[in-house]
Design a protein around this motif. Structure first.
Motif, mmCIF file in Angstrom:
data_model
loop_
_atom_site.group_PDB
_atom_site.id
_atom_site.type_symbol
_atom_site.label_atom_id
_atom_site.label_comp_id
_atom_site.label_asym_id
_atom_site.label_seq_id
_atom_site.Cartn_x
_atom_site.Cartn_y
_atom_site.Cartn_z
ATOM 1 N N GLY A 15 19.943 -90.117 9.788
ATOM 2 C CA GLY A 15 19.624 -88.724 10.106
ATOM 3 C C GLY A 15 20.696 -87.996 10.899
ATOM 4 N N SER A 16 21.671 -88.751 11.469
ATOM 5 C CA SER A 16 22.720 -88.073 12.247
ATOM 6 C C SER A 16 23.707 -87.378 11.305
ATOM 7 C CB SER A 16 23.437 -89.078 13.149
ATOM 8 O OG SER A 16 24.066 -90.073 12.377
ATOM 9 N N SER A 17 24.384 -86.366 11.837
ATOM 10 C CA SER A 17 25.401 -85.664 11.051
ATOM 11 C C SER A 17 26.769 -86.183 11.463
ATOM 12 C CB SER A 17 25.305 -84.157 11.272
ATOM 13 O OG SER A 17 25.350 -83.846 12.654
ATOM 14 N N GLY B 78 20.878 -79.378 5.993
ATOM 15 C CA GLY B 78 20.455 -80.456 5.116
ATOM 16 C C GLY B 78 21.159 -80.342 3.774
ATOM 17 N N MET B 79 21.619 -79.113 3.476
ATOM 18 C CA MET B 79 22.211 -78.885 2.156
ATOM 19 C C MET B 79 23.593 -78.239 2.195
ATOM 20 S SD MET B 79 18.915 -77.833 -0.132
ATOM 21 C CE MET B 79 19.913 -77.950 -1.618
ATOM 22 N N GLY B 80 24.129 -77.983 3.374
ATOM 23 C CA GLY B 80 25.459 -77.374 3.427
ATOM 24 C C GLY B 80 25.411 -75.880 3.213
ATOM 25 N N GLY C 46 20.333 -84.390 14.022
ATOM 26 C CA GLY C 46 21.473 -84.294 13.096
ATOM 27 C C GLY C 46 22.031 -82.889 12.978
ATOM 28 N N ASN C 47 22.150 -82.202 14.101
ATOM 29 C CA ASN C 47 22.630 -80.820 14.081
ATOM 30 C C ASN C 47 24.089 -80.728 13.633
ATOM 31 O OD1 ASN C 47 22.365 -78.008 14.540
ATOM 32 N ND2 ASN C 47 23.565 -78.241 16.422
ATOM 33 N N ILE C 48 24.463 -79.578 13.080
ATOM 34 C CA ILE C 48 25.863 -79.306 12.732
ATOM 35 C C ILE C 48 26.209 -77.905 13.221
ATOM 36 C CG2 ILE C 48 25.830 -80.793 10.678
ATOM 37 C CD1 ILE C 48 25.617 -78.201 8.989
ATOM 38 N N LYS D 212 31.859 -84.397 5.245
ATOM 39 C CA LYS D 212 30.916 -84.111 6.319
ATOM 40 C C LYS D 212 29.514 -84.101 5.734
ATOM 41 C CE LYS D 212 34.202 -81.310 8.945
ATOM 42 N NZ LYS D 212 34.394 -80.138 9.820
ATOM 43 N N GLY D 213 28.578 -84.702 6.432
ATOM 44 C CA GLY D 213 27.218 -84.721 5.904
ATOM 45 C C GLY D 213 26.277 -85.477 6.817
ATOM 46 N N TRP D 214 25.204 -85.976 6.225
ATOM 47 C CA TRP D 214 24.162 -86.657 6.996
ATOM 48 C C TRP D 214 24.012 -88.105 6.524
ATOM 49 C CZ3 TRP D 214 24.240 -81.675 5.501
ATOM 50 C CH2 TRP D 214 24.060 -80.703 6.509
ATOM 51 N N SER E 179 30.134 -83.426 -4.124
ATOM 52 C CA SER E 179 30.076 -83.144 -5.565
ATOM 53 C C SER E 179 31.477 -83.020 -6.144
ATOM 54 C CB SER E 179 29.267 -81.863 -5.830
ATOM 55 O OG SER E 179 29.877 -80.744 -5.213
ATOM 56 N N PHE F 200 29.283 -76.494 8.991
ATOM 57 C CA PHE F 200 30.465 -77.049 9.658
ATOM 58 C C PHE F 200 31.464 -75.950 10.016
ATOM 59 C CE2 PHE F 200 28.749 -80.154 6.603
ATOM 60 C CZ PHE F 200 28.268 -81.093 7.507
ATOM 61 N N TYR G 26 37.718 -80.183 4.719
ATOM 62 C CA TYR G 26 36.918 -81.292 4.213
ATOM 63 C C TYR G 26 36.523 -81.057 2.752
ATOM 64 C CZ TYR G 26 32.714 -78.430 4.899
ATOM 65 O OH TYR G 26 31.769 -77.439 4.839
ATOM 66 N N SER H 113 15.701 -81.354 -1.514
ATOM 67 C CA SER H 113 17.035 -80.796 -1.751
ATOM 68 C C SER H 113 17.354 -80.790 -3.246
ATOM 69 C CB SER H 113 18.103 -81.534 -0.938
ATOM 70 O OG SER H 113 18.229 -82.864 -1.364
ATOM 71 N N PRO I 291 14.311 -79.673 3.781
ATOM 72 C CA PRO I 291 15.520 -79.654 2.923
ATOM 73 C C PRO I 291 16.421 -80.876 3.126
ATOM 74 C CG PRO I 291 15.150 -77.504 3.907
ATOM 75 C CD PRO I 291 14.197 -78.459 4.598
ATOM 76 N N ARG I 292 16.155 -81.673 4.162
ATOM 77 C CA ARG I 292 16.975 -82.884 4.370
ATOM 78 C C ARG I 292 16.486 -84.056 3.527
ATOM 79 N NH1 ARG I 292 18.402 -82.566 10.832
ATOM 80 N NH2 ARG I 292 18.261 -80.309 10.924
ATOM 81 N N ASP J 208 25.676 -84.635 1.540
ATOM 82 C CA ASP J 208 25.987 -83.331 2.160
ATOM 83 C C ASP J 208 25.239 -82.185 1.482
ATOM 84 O OD1 ASP J 208 27.333 -82.982 -0.209
ATOM 85 O OD2 ASP J 208 29.324 -82.806 0.683
ATOM 86 N N GLY J 209 24.309 -82.541 0.626
ATOM 87 C CA GLY J 209 23.485 -81.511 -0.015
ATOM 88 C C GLY J 209 24.116 -80.873 -1.232
ATOM 89 N N VAL K 37 33.617 -81.412 -0.359
ATOM 90 C CA VAL K 37 32.197 -81.628 -0.625
ATOM 91 C C VAL K 37 32.065 -82.797 -1.599
ATOM 92 C CG1 VAL K 37 31.397 -79.298 -0.077
ATOM 93 C CG2 VAL K 37 32.135 -79.838 -2.402
#
Lengths: 465, 465
Positions: B85-87, A235-237, A426-428, B43-45, B28, A269, B24, B148, B142-143, B62-63, B26
């Protein structure tokens, strides 16, 4: 209104007197920018006294660095209370000795706390007490040169680790100490319950035993924050945790503690074990290099032959588990089905000239349920151990099984259904590792017994203070 | 030699492939230095999807920060698996939207992990779930944006605290979690023992009960690292510890946890409570100011009315305990012998316009044995509580009794003779304080329930995961 004004009277009266500036200087700061001629005050403990005809020379340490400051004391200023181990406040002028050494020529000395060795103080001047001896006096041990040097290094390494992860965009997660997880099925855990009979009585419910009464289920001290980290990572990397971890093993080796600090990181990832290896190698080289920059004198105090390991500028070695076993066989080692023992770990490192060795691709049956099967061979998992001199294994890690079905088949307990859930939504792909801080310090400082790398070691039959 | 060369073959084969760089970016980092026109992968949700005729807009998190990145997706690139919700992994070109907003125009999308809300995913798009609801799903919490954001702030505050102490020459000491100390005589502690019957049997000795079998004496989870810190301080100067602490209280308030993080500092050569107050005030102002710099968007996400508290540029108020009681009396509060209750603490802060209030000079009988008697009145001790909005007490501290005789008379247990010993050999005056991280976060983020300030809260009947 009377009280409002009273309140502000206090507020105003504080300005000007609350922030009393430290009038004294710490020795590390004095040595860093030595201003000869300055009048300054230092505070610390007497480590050594040398009496000459008209002068006394005292070495003062205040714990801020490995170095001591030499004080020159005219005989008329001294008192009987000025002894080895006493705490003092000294004012004087910074000067250079005839040999060019920085010293403080005292014009005022105050003994803050006396120290009479004959009253039971366990340490003596000009003596290096062996670690086995000082370990009996945990409450006074930080006053020894050796222990204070290690504790400064431990503090610095901790800071470097936090800095490393902050600058690489990891979130620091405080994973819990208390957990109802089945701890990977390991039997060697501590369980907890309230000490107070009153609390237990007040909270008791039907169908609960004493172990479950407080939290509603049996509760343990954590053996790893990994599973919790994986939840936050999804959820947060990138995330890491760094804190106390516990084992209730009945072992008293030079490499085991009942309570120790573990650094654990989970990489979002992460699809390739090489990526994990690169992250570990990068961290270790950073920490070793930075600590040498910040704590050279401490490292030298602990081990005067200490030097930067040759591997700081080399690539770590990688061996598969099978390759490692081949090497050990050729060296005449006796192999068992239980993997690679401590002696064999050290043999492998020696074989690679002291360069740390990643052992990868482990038999699935030897490793934990959450490790990912190798895509090329499903009898193996993408796990790694990192072996170093002195301690052998210092890091363990793996890619995590990300197939819901495979993980479900291997899940050791229903209590971990939440962990399985992580793969459903939403798995990674992730991978991560755990590093024992005390073992890292053993390698960094060349300390053979792990009990000397932390201030208050706990091991079977030993939990003083 | 065969294996030596094998080893080096591996070594060489690693160079070039081990350090696979993160391909990839992030989010931020993308937002910090937006290079319009660059092709990048993120990469993220998926946090939100808005479908238009030929395009889909997706908000990806991506948190790494509070902000989401808007993705513009041509309809031909999308799949059914691209849901809330998917990644995902998305490659595309960074562009500016017509409104000037940074966005990524996708040319490749890969759904890494699907998320079917109807399969039991507890969260919904465009919904702010109340904290009481998300707390039921600690592993997925945390998602959520809210959790988060708090976890990023918690991580940042932790970093700022370590930075503050490092730059002020404190040594970070890892005080133990397991202790045989009598924990200030407090009844509300957890005790530990090995879970394994086998271990207990193997270690059992005569005259030992199950609670003592592992360590040789009854062992508890720490309620404070202060006494240990004092030992290290009396050899190394200023020290701090920052880690988990435990209470086995049967209380379920919005301000209590069974496991929480406590920051404790011990100041060497501290002879004046004003000095301690200055240190605490300095730390709090630093942490609040820095966190506002580093996590403004997170603070705003949690509470859109959040702004820097007015007191960051003001001197904190100081009241003596007697003055505080006078103010409360005038306000019609009912006073008891038990001090100042939570409601009264908040009344005092309100009385001082929300500026934090130090309450100093407490009756000796209400405070711990180790606190120093005031030189002007030996029925009082040089203790302080710091009160803030929202939580009331957030810091407690004192000067430490440094008279061997006075301390000996007040020592609650022989098990603490080591603590008395510290005053016998080269003693120094010290003072220190403890600060609850979770309460600090409540104040900083304006969060009313402490259970929302940490990832995995533990309180009576609740120790999930």
């Amino acid at each position: 209104m009377m009280f409002r004004s009273n309140c502000y009277r206090n507020l105003i009266s504080c300005i000007g007197n609350k922030k009393i500036s430290k009038k004294y200087s710490v020795i590390s700061a004095v040595l860093e920018k030595p201003n000869v001629g300055d009048v300054t005050e230092i505070k610390g403990w007497v480590k050594n006294l040398r009496k000459q005809k008209d002068l006394i020379f005292a070495d003062i340490s205040d714990g801020s660095c490995a170095q001591k400051l030499q004080i020159v004391i005219p005989k008329n200023l001294t008192t009987d209370a000025l002894t080895y181990g006493s705490s003092v406040s000294i004012t004087g002028k910074l000067s250079k000795s005839p040999r060019g050494q920085l010293e403080l020529v005292a014009d005022n000395i105050k003994v803050l706390g006396s120290c009479v060795v004959l009253d039971g103080y366990p340490f003596n001047p000009r003596t290096t007490h062996p670690p086995e001896y000082t370990r009996q006096y945990l409450h006074l041990r930080p006053r020894t040169n050796y222990t204070s040097a290690i504790l400064r290094i431990r503090s610095a390494v901790t800071k470097h680790i936090h800095d490393y992860f902050a600058s690489n965009n990891y979130t620091n997660v405080h994973t819990p100490i208390l957990t109802s997880n089945d701890c990977e099925g390991a039997g060697e855990v501590f369980k907890i319950q309230p000490d107070s009979e009153e609390t237990i009585k007040a909270m008791m419910q039907e169908n609960k035993d004493r172990d479950s009464v407080y939290f509603g289920s049996k509760t343990f001290l954590t053996v790893s924050g990994q599973l919790h980290l994986e939840a936050v990572c999804r959820g947060m990397g990138n995330v890491y945790t760094f804190g106390p971890t516990f084992r209730a093993e009945n072992s008293r080796s030079r490499l085991h503690l009942s309570e120790f600090y573990m650094l654990e990181a989970e990489l979002a990832f992460c699809e390739n074990i090489n990526h994990l290896q690169g992250a570990i190698e990068d961290l270790l080289k950073y920490v070793f290099t930075e600590t040498r920059n910040t704590n050279e004198a401490d490292l030298f105090l602990i081990d005067k032959h200490n030097k930067a390991p040759s591997w700081v500028n080399k690539e770590f070695v990688t061996l598969t588990y099978d390759e490692a076993r081949q090497i050990l066989l050729q060296k005449g080692c006796t192999l068992t089905d239980e993997g690679i023992n401590k002696e064999q770990e050290l043999t492998l490192v020696e074989h690679c000239n002291g360069v740390p060795v990643f052992v990868v691709r482990w038999p699935k049956d030897m490793k934990s349920f959450y490790m990912k099967e190798c895509s090329e061979d499903n009898t193996q998992v993408d796990a790694l151990d990192l072996l170093t001199p002195i301690t052998g294994e210092v890091v363990g890690g793996s890619l995590r099984e990300d197939s819901y079905e495979k993980l479900k088949a291997k899940l050791p307990s229903d209590r971990l259904n939440w962990y399985l859930d992580l793969r459903k939504f939403g798995n990674i792909p992730t991978g991560g590792y755990g590093l024992g801080l005390e073992r890292l310090l053993q390698v960094l400082c060349n300390v053979s017994n792990i009990k000397d790398t932390l201030p208050f070691p706990r091991w079977p039959h030993n939990c003083d203070m």
